[in-house]
Design a protein around this motif. Structure first.
Motif, mmCIF file in Angstrom:
data_model
loop_
_atom_site.group_PDB
_atom_site.id
_atom_site.type_symbol
_atom_site.label_atom_id
_atom_site.label_comp_id
_atom_site.label_asym_id
_atom_site.label_seq_id
_atom_site.Cartn_x
_atom_site.Cartn_y
_atom_site.Cartn_z
ATOM 1 N N ASN A 18 0.859 -1.265 0.054
ATOM 2 C CA ASN A 18 0.001 -0.135 -0.046
ATOM 3 C C ASN A 18 0.868 1.302 0.008
ATOM 4 O O ASN A 18 2.018 1.331 0.470
ATOM 5 N N CYS A 19 0.247 2.210 -0.642
ATOM 6 C CA CYS A 19 1.062 3.557 -0.835
ATOM 7 C C CYS A 19 1.497 4.241 0.832
ATOM 8 O O CYS A 19 0.555 4.480 1.337
ATOM 9 N N PRO A 20 2.865 4.354 0.829
ATOM 10 C CA PRO A 20 3.152 4.872 2.128
ATOM 11 C C PRO A 20 2.894 6.325 2.349
ATOM 12 O O PRO A 20 2.544 6.600 3.607
ATOM 13 N N THR A 21 2.591 7.058 1.436
ATOM 14 C CA THR A 21 2.268 8.370 1.751
ATOM 15 C C THR A 21 0.627 8.333 1.866
ATOM 16 O O THR A 21 0.578 9.469 2.870
ATOM 17 N N CYS A 22 0.010 7.680 1.228
ATOM 18 C CA CYS A 22 -1.450 7.629 1.693
ATOM 19 C C CYS A 22 -1.611 7.270 2.904
ATOM 20 O O CYS A 22 -2.393 7.931 3.826
ATOM 21 N N ALA A 23 -0.751 6.274 3.622
ATOM 22 C CA ALA A 23 -1.083 5.748 4.975
ATOM 23 C C ALA A 23 -0.441 6.876 5.741
ATOM 24 O O ALA A 23 -1.277 7.339 7.088
ATOM 25 N N LYS B 17 -3.020 9.952 5.907
ATOM 26 C CA LYS B 17 -4.465 9.336 5.857
ATOM 27 C C LYS B 17 -5.280 9.528 4.720
ATOM 28 O O LYS B 17 -6.254 10.029 4.918
ATOM 29 N N GLN B 18 -4.559 9.394 3.576
ATOM 30 C CA GLN B 18 -5.393 9.820 2.423
ATOM 31 C C GLN B 18 -6.191 8.486 1.961
ATOM 32 O O GLN B 18 -5.867 7.259 2.030
ATOM 33 N N VAL B 19 -7.606 8.887 1.743
ATOM 34 C CA VAL B 19 -8.380 7.602 1.161
ATOM 35 C C VAL B 19 -8.334 7.619 -0.344
ATOM 36 O O VAL B 19 -8.433 8.653 -1.271
ATOM 37 N N LYS C 111 -4.533 14.316 -6.710
ATOM 38 C CA LYS C 111 -4.117 13.174 -6.195
ATOM 39 C C LYS C 111 -2.790 13.100 -5.448
ATOM 40 O O LYS C 111 -2.034 14.068 -5.238
ATOM 41 N N CYS C 112 -2.524 11.766 -4.900
ATOM 42 C CA CYS C 112 -1.462 11.703 -3.793
ATOM 43 C C CYS C 112 -0.181 11.953 -4.401
ATOM 44 O O CYS C 112 0.184 11.801 -5.911
ATOM 45 N N ALA C 113 0.793 12.562 -3.690
ATOM 46 C CA ALA C 113 2.080 12.952 -4.212
ATOM 47 C C ALA C 113 3.053 11.835 -4.683
ATOM 48 O O ALA C 113 3.868 11.754 -5.533
ATOM 49 N N THR C 114 2.419 10.636 -4.058
ATOM 50 C CA THR C 114 3.457 9.436 -4.552
ATOM 51 C C THR C 114 2.519 8.521 -5.545
ATOM 52 O O THR C 114 3.076 8.215 -6.570
ATOM 53 N N CYS C 115 1.383 7.983 -5.164
ATOM 54 C CA CYS C 115 0.764 7.192 -6.042
ATOM 55 C C CYS C 115 -0.127 7.610 -6.999
ATOM 56 O O CYS C 115 -0.466 7.054 -7.883
ATOM 57 N N GLY C 116 -0.034 9.020 -6.841
ATOM 58 C CA GLY C 116 -0.795 9.771 -7.988
ATOM 59 C C GLY C 116 -0.101 10.264 -9.238
ATOM 60 O O GLY C 116 -0.525 10.893 -10.303
HETATM 61 ZN ZN LIG Z 1 -0.601 7.469 -2.011
#
Ligand SMILES: [Zn+2]
Ligand SMILES: [Zn+2]
Ligand SMILES: [Zn+2]
Ligand SMILES: [Zn+2]
Length: 173
Positions: free
Chosen positions: A88-93, A96-98, A135-140
């Motif tokens: 899972n994306c560490p940045t989202c974790a 706390k990004q959904v 979007k997320c800085a990493t998974c986006g």
């Molecule tokens: Zn992410």
């Protein structure tokens, strides 16, 4: 993993005088960037399993330390240290990004200014974290899979890729 360790121990006991050795350990230095402003500091490094010395030669069959000389086995893939093997994306974790949505604008891409008592006055500006992508800085990022760790995309990292990243890091130093 545990099973492998036990097997190795048994083998070492069964063959007296057999030289020390083991699987090269991978140290996942740095962290995945929490926001787009933060720098990506990720850089893997490799260590001798017996004495812990950093291995600079990524094809070494033996520890370069004179006093050690342990036999080295390079694994084909290892558990990703940045997501803890979850994929899972560490940045989202961290943020706390959904669903891979930018924490700063909740995925809208814009920030509403001058919000009073929940009523937007109407002025908006581009979200500085996602540059309006929402979007997320990493998974986006382009080429990344939403909500997945961009480093492994499934919990495990290929050793070839790790060597590439470590080599790039060495050059940058
Ligand atoms: Zn992410
Ligand atoms: Zn060593
Ligand atoms: Zn990962
Ligand atoms: Zn945003």
């Amino acid at each position: 993993m545990m099973k492998k360790l036990i097997a190795l121990t048994v083998l070492a006991l069964a063959v007296p005088g057999c030289s020390r050795g083991g699987t090269v350990s991978v140290i996942f230095k740095g962290v995945t960037q929490p926001t787009s402003i933060a720098k990506d500091t990720r850089a893997p490094s490799f260590r001798c399993p017996a004495c812990g010395v950093e291995l600079k030669d990524f094809n070494a069959q033996k520890c370069p330390e004179k006093a050690c000389q342990a036999k080295l086995t390079w694994p084909d893939e290892v558990k990703c240290g940045y997501c803890g093997g979850t994929g899972n994306c560490p940045t989202c974790a961290m943020m706390k990004q959904v669903d891979g949505k930018c924490y700063n604008c909740s995925g809208s891409g814009t920030l509403v200014l001058g919000e009073a008592a929940g009523v937007p006055i109407g002025q908006t500006r581009a979200c500085p974290n996602c540059q309006q992508t929402g979007k997320c800085a990493t998974c986006g990022k382009q080429g990344a899979v939403p909500s997945k760790c961009d480093y492994c995309q499934g919990g495990k990292v290929n050793m070839g890729l790790l060597k590439q990243k470590a080599a790039a890091e060495k050059k940058a130093e």
